[in-house]
Design an enzyme around this catalytic site. Sequence first.
Site, PDB file in Angstrom:
ATOM      1  N   SER A 110       0.828  -1.198   0.000  1.00  9.80           N
ATOM      2  CA  SER A 110       0.000   0.000   0.000  1.00  9.80           C
ATOM      3  C   SER A 110       0.871   1.260   0.000  1.00  9.80           C
ATOM      4  CB  SER A 110      -0.975  -0.058   1.182  1.00  9.80           C
ATOM      5  OG  SER A 110      -2.002   0.890   1.048  1.00  9.80           O
ATOM      6  N   ASN A 162      -0.621  -4.705  -3.258  1.00 10.53           N
ATOM      7  CA  ASN A 162      -1.774  -3.804  -3.169  1.00 10.53           C
ATOM      8  C   ASN A 162      -1.320  -2.358  -3.406  1.00 10.53           C
ATOM      9  OD1 ASN A 162      -2.199  -6.203  -1.058  1.00 10.53           O
ATOM     10  ND2 ASN A 162      -4.174  -5.666  -1.975  1.00 10.53           N
ATOM     11  N   HIS A 219      -7.604  -5.916   0.432  1.00 10.90           N
ATOM     12  CA  HIS A 219      -6.415  -5.077   0.559  1.00 10.90           C
ATOM     13  C   HIS A 219      -5.333  -5.675   1.445  1.00 10.90           C
ATOM     14  CE1 HIS A 219      -4.321  -1.310  -0.005  1.00 10.90           C
ATOM     15  NE2 HIS A 219      -4.177  -1.157   1.300  1.00 10.90           N
TER      16      HIS A 219
END
Length: 266
Positions: free
Chosen positions: A97, A121, A242
């Site tokens: 992320s 992700n 996620h």
Amino acid sequence: MLQTLPRSETPSGVAYVDRGQGGETLVLIHGVGMRIEAWGPQIERLSREHRVIAVDLPGHGFSRPLDAAPELPNFVAWFSGLVDELGLDAVSVAGHSMGALIAAGFAATKGDRLRRVALLNGVHKRTPAARQAVEARADEIVSGNFDRQAPLERWFSDAEKDGAAYRLVHDLLQAVDPKGYAAAYRAFATGDAVYSDRWPQVTCPALFLTGDGDKNSTAEMAEEMARAAPHGRAVVIRGHRHMVNLTAPEEASETLADWLTWQPAR
């Protein structure tokens, strides 16, 4: 109760764990609101064959806050300085992320120090609507009036909400420092396009992994980045969102283990 892994600390105040030896030296960078413990399954699996270093982002876990504006290039500079501070030469880097954006920035600016890169992700060139939504969330977080439960609704499916991964992420979000969270989220919200056009120049093995249910770091984003990188590979894990490295720990870890030994055809 949240279990804390024993850490070391650099002179500049970066908290990290250092496990294993041999193989590649792999550095793991977590996402906004998380800390080293979010990499638990990967540290355990990959340190059997490699040296694995996992770090707390600035203002997260036990690391000092970022001493610069909350912009992605400053987080990339922070990470580059950490690589120097730890005396590392060429490293492999995996980020999740926000950590994926930092890894992408390191690949774009420090390619001579990089053996291979993995984005888990990772977000890439948001649509205008998606950018507006994430920047609105950043404004809310910076205001100090934000819902720590809200990310869980995006990151986990209903079927995943009774699991250990959900409980861990819930506890990490409850524990995160608000100012550190706000700074990292601001950089995350505004950083998806900073290095997005640099993938054609990243010549090392590049892995792009996500879950097919992740609506913000989508399979299409992973596939687009993989097409742009000369040695890119996209992996989409079905039935996950996620936090795929925690909800599908074996599959994510084995994919990373394969990436760490993958030698693309010349």
